[in-house]
Scaffold this active site. Structure first.
Site, PDB file in Angstrom:
ATOM      1  N   GLU A  89       0.854  -1.202   0.000  1.00  0.00           N
ATOM      2  CA  GLU A  89       0.000   0.000   0.000  1.00  0.00           C
ATOM      3  C   GLU A  89       0.882   1.241   0.000  1.00  0.00           C
ATOM      4  O   GLU A  89       1.734   1.423   0.874  1.00  0.00           O
ATOM      5  CB  GLU A  89      -0.950   0.038   1.205  1.00  0.00           C
ATOM      6  CG  GLU A  89      -1.850   1.279   1.067  1.00  0.00           C
ATOM      7  CD  GLU A  89      -2.946   1.419   2.107  1.00  0.00           C
ATOM      8  OE1 GLU A  89      -2.931   0.706   3.108  1.00  0.00           O
ATOM      9  OE2 GLU A  89      -3.813   2.291   1.881  1.00  0.00           O
ATOM     10  N   GLU A 135       4.832   4.592   3.785  1.00  0.00           N
ATOM     11  CA  GLU A 135       4.331   5.899   4.211  1.00  0.00           C
ATOM     12  C   GLU A 135       5.533   6.750   4.630  1.00  0.00           C
ATOM     13  O   GLU A 135       6.499   6.223   5.187  1.00  0.00           O
ATOM     14  CB  GLU A 135       3.354   5.683   5.390  1.00  0.00           C
ATOM     15  CG  GLU A 135       2.750   6.914   6.024  1.00  0.00           C
ATOM     16  CD  GLU A 135       2.090   7.856   5.047  1.00  0.00           C
ATOM     17  OE1 GLU A 135       2.668   8.936   4.832  1.00  0.00           O
ATOM     18  OE2 GLU A 135       1.025   7.542   4.498  1.00  0.00           O
ATOM     19  N   ASN A 188       9.910   6.985   0.356  1.00  0.00           N
ATOM     20  CA  ASN A 188       9.181   7.438  -0.823  1.00  0.00           C
ATOM     21  C   ASN A 188       8.800   6.195  -1.646  1.00  0.00           C
ATOM     22  O   ASN A 188       9.676   5.511  -2.182  1.00  0.00           O
ATOM     23  CB  ASN A 188      10.109   8.374  -1.603  1.00  0.00           C
ATOM     24  CG  ASN A 188       9.475   8.903  -2.871  1.00  0.00           C
ATOM     25  OD1 ASN A 188       8.264   9.042  -2.968  1.00  0.00           O
ATOM     26  ND2 ASN A 188      10.321   9.211  -3.851  1.00  0.00           N
ATOM     27  N   ASP A 192      -2.700  12.203  -2.278  1.00  0.00           N
ATOM     28  CA  ASP A 192      -2.850  13.660  -2.237  1.00  0.00           C
ATOM     29  C   ASP A 192      -3.113  14.178  -3.655  1.00  0.00           C
ATOM     30  O   ASP A 192      -2.374  13.839  -4.573  1.00  0.00           O
ATOM     31  CB  ASP A 192      -1.579  14.296  -1.665  1.00  0.00           C
ATOM     32  CG  ASP A 192      -1.300  13.784  -0.263  1.00  0.00           C
ATOM     33  OD1 ASP A 192      -2.143  13.978   0.621  1.00  0.00           O
ATOM     34  OD2 ASP A 192      -0.246  13.144  -0.057  1.00  0.00           O
ATOM     35  N   LYS A 241      -3.628  22.314  -7.505  1.00  0.00           N
ATOM     36  CA  LYS A 241      -3.223  23.529  -8.234  1.00  0.00           C
ATOM     37  C   LYS A 241      -2.369  23.158  -9.443  1.00  0.00           C
ATOM     38  O   LYS A 241      -1.530  22.263  -9.349  1.00  0.00           O
ATOM     39  CB  LYS A 241      -2.409  24.437  -7.315  1.00  0.00           C
ATOM     40  CG  LYS A 241      -3.243  25.043  -6.217  1.00  0.00           C
ATOM     41  CD  LYS A 241      -2.440  26.001  -5.373  1.00  0.00           C
ATOM     42  CE  LYS A 241      -3.306  26.535  -4.258  1.00  0.00           C
ATOM     43  NZ  LYS A 241      -2.544  26.910  -3.080  1.00  0.00           N
ATOM     44  N   ASP A 279     -11.337  10.585  -4.130  1.00  0.00           N
ATOM     45  CA  ASP A 279     -12.600  11.321  -4.055  1.00  0.00           C
ATOM     46  C   ASP A 279     -12.490  12.631  -4.831  1.00  0.00           C
ATOM     47  O   ASP A 279     -13.342  13.491  -4.707  1.00  0.00           O
ATOM     48  CB  ASP A 279     -12.988  11.588  -2.589  1.00  0.00           C
ATOM     49  CG  ASP A 279     -11.937  12.402  -1.844  1.00  0.00           C
ATOM     50  OD1 ASP A 279     -10.804  12.515  -2.346  1.00  0.00           O
ATOM     51  OD2 ASP A 279     -12.249  12.930  -0.765  1.00  0.00           O
ATOM     52  N   PHE A 295     -10.703   9.173   6.276  1.00  0.00           N
ATOM     53  CA  PHE A 295     -10.357  10.067   5.172  1.00  0.00           C
ATOM     54  C   PHE A 295     -11.429  10.021   4.080  1.00  0.00           C
ATOM     55  O   PHE A 295     -11.899  11.052   3.595  1.00  0.00           O
ATOM     56  CB  PHE A 295      -8.996   9.670   4.612  1.00  0.00           C
ATOM     57  CG  PHE A 295      -8.433  10.732   3.756  1.00  0.00           C
ATOM     58  CD1 PHE A 295      -7.693  11.758   4.318  1.00  0.00           C
ATOM     59  CD2 PHE A 295      -8.684  10.760   2.404  1.00  0.00           C
ATOM     60  CE1 PHE A 295      -7.203  12.786   3.536  1.00  0.00           C
ATOM     61  CE2 PHE A 295      -8.202  11.780   1.608  1.00  0.00           C
ATOM     62  CZ  PHE A 295      -7.457  12.789   2.180  1.00  0.00           C
TER      63      PHE A 295
HETATM   64  C1  LIG Z   1      -4.407  11.768   1.677  1.00  0.00           C
HETATM   65  S1  LIG Z   1      -3.512  10.617   2.593  1.00  0.00           S
HETATM   66  C2  LIG Z   1      -4.446   9.099   2.457  1.00  0.00           C
HETATM   67  C3  LIG Z   1      -4.037   8.042   3.447  1.00  0.00           C
HETATM   68  C4  LIG Z   1      -4.745   6.679   3.333  1.00  0.00           C
HETATM   69  N1  LIG Z   1      -4.424   6.020   2.093  1.00  0.00           N
HETATM   70  C5  LIG Z   1      -6.229   6.789   3.530  1.00  0.00           C
HETATM   71  O1  LIG Z   1      -6.970   6.478   2.603  1.00  0.00           O
HETATM   72  O2  LIG Z   1      -6.661   7.188   4.617  1.00  0.00           O
HETATM   73  C6  LIG Z   1      -2.120  10.327   1.527  1.00  0.00           C
HETATM   74  C7  LIG Z   1      -0.948   9.739   2.253  1.00  0.00           C
HETATM   75  O3  LIG Z   1       0.044   9.373   1.315  1.00  0.00           O
HETATM   76  C8  LIG Z   1       1.323   9.647   1.871  1.00  0.00           C
HETATM   77  N2  LIG Z   1       2.246   9.777   0.738  1.00  0.00           N
HETATM   78  C9  LIG Z   1       2.177  10.697  -0.248  1.00  0.00           C
HETATM   79  N3  LIG Z   1       3.149  10.499  -1.144  1.00  0.00           N
HETATM   80  C10 LIG Z   1       3.858   9.416  -0.709  1.00  0.00           C
HETATM   81  C11 LIG Z   1       4.986   8.741  -1.220  1.00  0.00           C
HETATM   82  N4  LIG Z   1       5.579   9.142  -2.351  1.00  0.00           N
HETATM   83  N5  LIG Z   1       5.478   7.699  -0.538  1.00  0.00           N
HETATM   84  C12 LIG Z   1       4.883   7.292   0.623  1.00  0.00           C
HETATM   85  N6  LIG Z   1       3.793   7.892   1.153  1.00  0.00           N
HETATM   86  C13 LIG Z   1       3.282   8.947   0.480  1.00  0.00           C
HETATM   87  C14 LIG Z   1       1.118  10.917   2.668  1.00  0.00           C
HETATM   88  O4  LIG Z   1       2.084  11.077   3.674  1.00  0.00           O
HETATM   89  C15 LIG Z   1      -0.283  10.706   3.232  1.00  0.00           C
HETATM   90  O5  LIG Z   1      -0.240  10.116   4.509  1.00  0.00           O
END
Ligand SMILES: C[S@@+](CC[C@H](N)C(=O)[O-])C[C@H]1O[C@@H](n2cnc3c(N)ncnc32)[C@H](O)[C@@H]1O
Length: 248
Positions: free
Chosen positions: A80, A105, A132, A155, A159, A191, A229
């Protein structure tokens, strides 16, 4: 003769330097005292010891991991990307003991929460990686080693000037294709309508990935539980879009 002043230089920050834009801005990662304690007590059991490169969440050149050695067995592997607080992956790991799960994460407090609940449930089929995710999928895991990649509510980077930070891109499609075994799946949900359309466009165009659903959008994947979320998105009246692609 006047001495020429050097132009002011942007300072080089080795903790954030990367070749490609990343899909996150690292939050402070501040943890509560109980999260700190759990992190120290259980990191050895749950967190992969991945050598970092120039950035704090990058994967050092040449670092690789063997899933069979990590989990001590050969089993299907689900990764994930951006597991947040870990709700989806904790549920999956506790209901599917025959499958191994890797939560990737960059937000340490989220990983600590995941770890606390994993330890309470004594899960042996879950590991965490604080890196990452594209770098882990591209360099750390062997090609063809992953059965499913999940990307739930990434995310959106709405923009226009931030679009280059979106996780799902042609480069990510190539990386996912490399990591997946033939027949493996990439599952996504968002979403944000505009990001859903962007993902579908990018993945429809990707070599070696094929749509795994009839019609416009995939059915909700039964293994994807409703997270806080997602609930927020629903409360705002947004449509939840699922996508699923199969590696040829
Ligand atoms: C909007 S949150 C959604 C979290 C979860 N998937 C949920 O549905 O509740 C997006 C998450 O992705 C993580 N994230 C974003 N880019 C990432 C990357 N390149 N590698 C690891 N984690 C990442 C962020 O830190 C954040 O916690």
């Amino acid at each position: 003769m006047t001495e020429q002043q050097p132009l002011p230089q942007k300072s080089f920050d080795p903790t954030t330097f990367r070749e490609k834009p990343v899909s996150f801005v690292r939050r402070s990662g501040r943890m509560t005292p109980s999260q700190e304690r759990a992190w120290e007590a259980h990191r050895e059991r749950y967190v992969l010891d991945i050598p970092h490169g120039p950035a704090a969440t990058s994967v050092a050149a040449g670092a690789t991991g063997d899933p069979a050695a990590i989990y001590g067995r050969a089993a299907p592997l689900v990764v994930e990307v951006g597991s947040g607080q870990g709700h989806a992956i904790l549920h999956a790991a506790s209901t599917r003991p025959d499958t191994d799960f890797l939560a990737v994460e960059v937000f340490r407090a989220g990983l600590a929460r995941t770890m606390i609940r994993a330890e309470l449930a004594d899960l042996s089929n879950l590991r965490l990686a604080e890196v990452n995710a594209p770098e882990l999928l591209e360099h750390y895991l062997p090609a063809g080693s992953v059965d499913e990649i999940w990307v739930f509510f990434p995310d959106p980077w709405a923009k226009a000037r931030h679009r280059k930070r979106r996780l799902v891109s042609p480069d990510f499609a190539r990386i996912a294709h490399r990591a997946l075994r033939p027949g493996g799946r990439l599952r996504l949900a968002t979403d944000i309508e505009d990001y859903a359309e962007h993902m579908r466009e990018v993945l429809d165009d990707a070599d070696g990935l094929a749509r795994d659903f009839p019609g416009d959008w995939a059915e909700r994947f039964a293994g994807r539980i409703l997270t806080a979320f997602e609930q927020k998105g629903i409360d705002k009246g947004r449509s939840i879009r699922d996508l699923s692609y199969r590696r040829a």
